[in-house]
Design an enzyme around this catalytic site. Structure first.
Site, mmCIF file in Angstrom:
data_model
loop_
_atom_site.group_PDB
_atom_site.id
_atom_site.type_symbol
_atom_site.label_atom_id
_atom_site.label_comp_id
_atom_site.label_asym_id
_atom_site.label_seq_id
_atom_site.Cartn_x
_atom_site.Cartn_y
_atom_site.Cartn_z
ATOM 1 N N MET A 90 -7.983 -28.754 -12.457
ATOM 2 C CA MET A 90 -6.806 -29.232 -11.532
ATOM 3 C C MET A 90 -5.901 -30.148 -12.513
ATOM 4 O O MET A 90 -4.918 -30.579 -11.784
ATOM 5 C CB MET A 90 -7.266 -30.018 -10.481
ATOM 6 C CG MET A 90 -8.462 -30.860 -10.492
ATOM 7 S SD MET A 90 -7.864 -32.545 -11.229
ATOM 8 C CE MET A 90 -7.324 -33.276 -9.769
ATOM 9 N N TYR A 91 -6.216 -30.452 -13.816
ATOM 10 C CA TYR A 91 -5.353 -31.412 -14.394
ATOM 11 C C TYR A 91 -3.905 -30.326 -14.620
ATOM 12 O O TYR A 91 -4.151 -29.463 -15.505
ATOM 13 C CB TYR A 91 -5.905 -31.719 -15.730
ATOM 14 C CG TYR A 91 -7.222 -32.831 -15.771
ATOM 15 C CD1 TYR A 91 -7.568 -33.503 -14.462
ATOM 16 C CD2 TYR A 91 -7.952 -33.097 -16.752
ATOM 17 C CE1 TYR A 91 -8.723 -34.332 -14.318
ATOM 18 C CE2 TYR A 91 -8.903 -33.939 -16.846
ATOM 19 C CZ TYR A 91 -9.403 -34.587 -15.616
ATOM 20 O OH TYR A 91 -10.382 -35.445 -15.436
ATOM 21 N N GLY A 92 -2.944 -31.073 -14.214
ATOM 22 C CA GLY A 92 -1.595 -30.270 -14.410
ATOM 23 C C GLY A 92 -1.769 -28.860 -13.855
ATOM 24 O O GLY A 92 -0.834 -28.196 -14.125
#
Length: 323
Positions: free
Chosen positions: A61-63
């Site tokens: 879910m990072y970026g």
């Protein structure tokens, strides 16, 4: 300088003593601008690599997946086997899909394929659950995760941000023991000189179960970097100037007691407060590889310099007892 390597818990794998965190890669700020674009992300990875860094931490879910894509494009120009890559699964990836989140088998199987595709690799060295899922029985998700290890898509399992609930990790690992599944071998809690909630029961559990500890937020969201001063207004543009929750959580008299001790030690060893804060974790006998998440080359190089600092037992204890 060249980072040393340390054991990744009881796995037999060696990792760099400081991990590199990518949570700002591809992240949109409040204006919709990308905090760290691809080119800058690759320069940061280059600088980490040049210092001997080989342990890269990311998440699906990072970026919105961009962080993994950036890392994968960077790895494509290198020998994948030289690096230890960790990612995480839990958070929603499709808002309108009730099965597009958590640790249910449908979501886990969908996400592991997409993680590997974005990273351009056939396997992850380490897969964390990013949170505990109350809706999915632990036996169910441990069975699914074990399947990832058995088919070679994942080498080892970890649990991120479950502090201070030691019993949840114990429950999962006892199920793994009973069923001959792969257990969690490492944990990734928030831990630094002011956030100390894992001390006591949680760290005791890690010791009893031979779990390595890989702390996130080693600088307490920037509080331990030395940019804040007791009784003075926070610097313009800092989290302390714009985030009330940060102010309430960190800009407290007790935390400033710790920060001032960190600064005193920093003066003694000719280092920055950020370096001493990281060195404090590196000195901790249960900590493996704190996750440094820099936004600039200069900040990253400063963080990496922590590996050259040797704190005395007295200096370690002064910081530990200041809170």
């Amino acid at each position: 300088m060249e980072l040393d390597t340390v054991p990744l818990g009881r796995t037999g794998t060696q990792v760099s003593e400081l991990a590199f965190g990518t949570w700002r890669f591809g992240r949109e700020d409040d204006t919709g601008a990308i905090e760290i674009e691809q080119d800058h992300a690759h320069r940061l990875l280059d600088a980490y690599d040049a210092a001997g860094g080989r342990f890269i931490d990311t998440a699906d879910m990072y970026g919105d997946g961009r962080a993994e894509t950036y890392v994968g494009e960077w790895l494509a120009e290198r020998d994948r086997e030289d690096y230890v890559v960790a990612s995480k699964i839990y958070w929603p990836t499709r808002e309108a899909d009730p099965n597009g989140r958590g640790l249910g088998r449908k979501h886990l199987r969908r996400q592991i394929d997409r993680i590997l595709d974005r990273l351009g690799t056939e396997y992850l060295d380490l897969l964390y659950i990013h949170r505990w899922d109350e809706a999915t029985p632990a036996r169910e998700f441990m069975r699914t995760l074990n399947g990832f290890v058995r088919d070679g898509r994942v080498n080892y399992l970890g649990a991120s941000t479950l502090e201070p609930n030691a019993w949840k990790i114990v429950k999962a690992n006892e199920i793994a023991r009973q069923e001959s599944y792969e257990p969690f071998k490492v944990v990734q809690p928030r831990y630094n000189a002011v956030n100390r909630e894992i001390e006591g029961e949680f760290l005791d559990m890690c010791y009893e179960y031979d779990l390595g500890v890989i702390p996130w937020s080693p600088l307490a969201g920037g509080f331990l970097s030395g940019k804040y001063t007791r009784g003075e207004s926070p610097p313009v543009g800092s989290r302390g100037a714009t985030d009330k929750q940060f102010v309430d959580s960190y800009l407290t008299p007790e935390n400033f007691d710790v920060l001032e001790e960190v600064e005193a030690v920093a003066e003694e060893v000719d280092a920055s407060p950020a370096q001493v804060s990281l060195a404090w974790l590196l000195t901790h006998e249960q900590v493996i590889a704190p996750i440094a998440g820099a936004t600039s080359i200069e900040q990253l190089e400063e963080d990496l310099g922590a590996a050259t600092i040797d704190l005395t037992r007295s200096q370690f204890e002064r910081i530990a007892t200041a809170k």
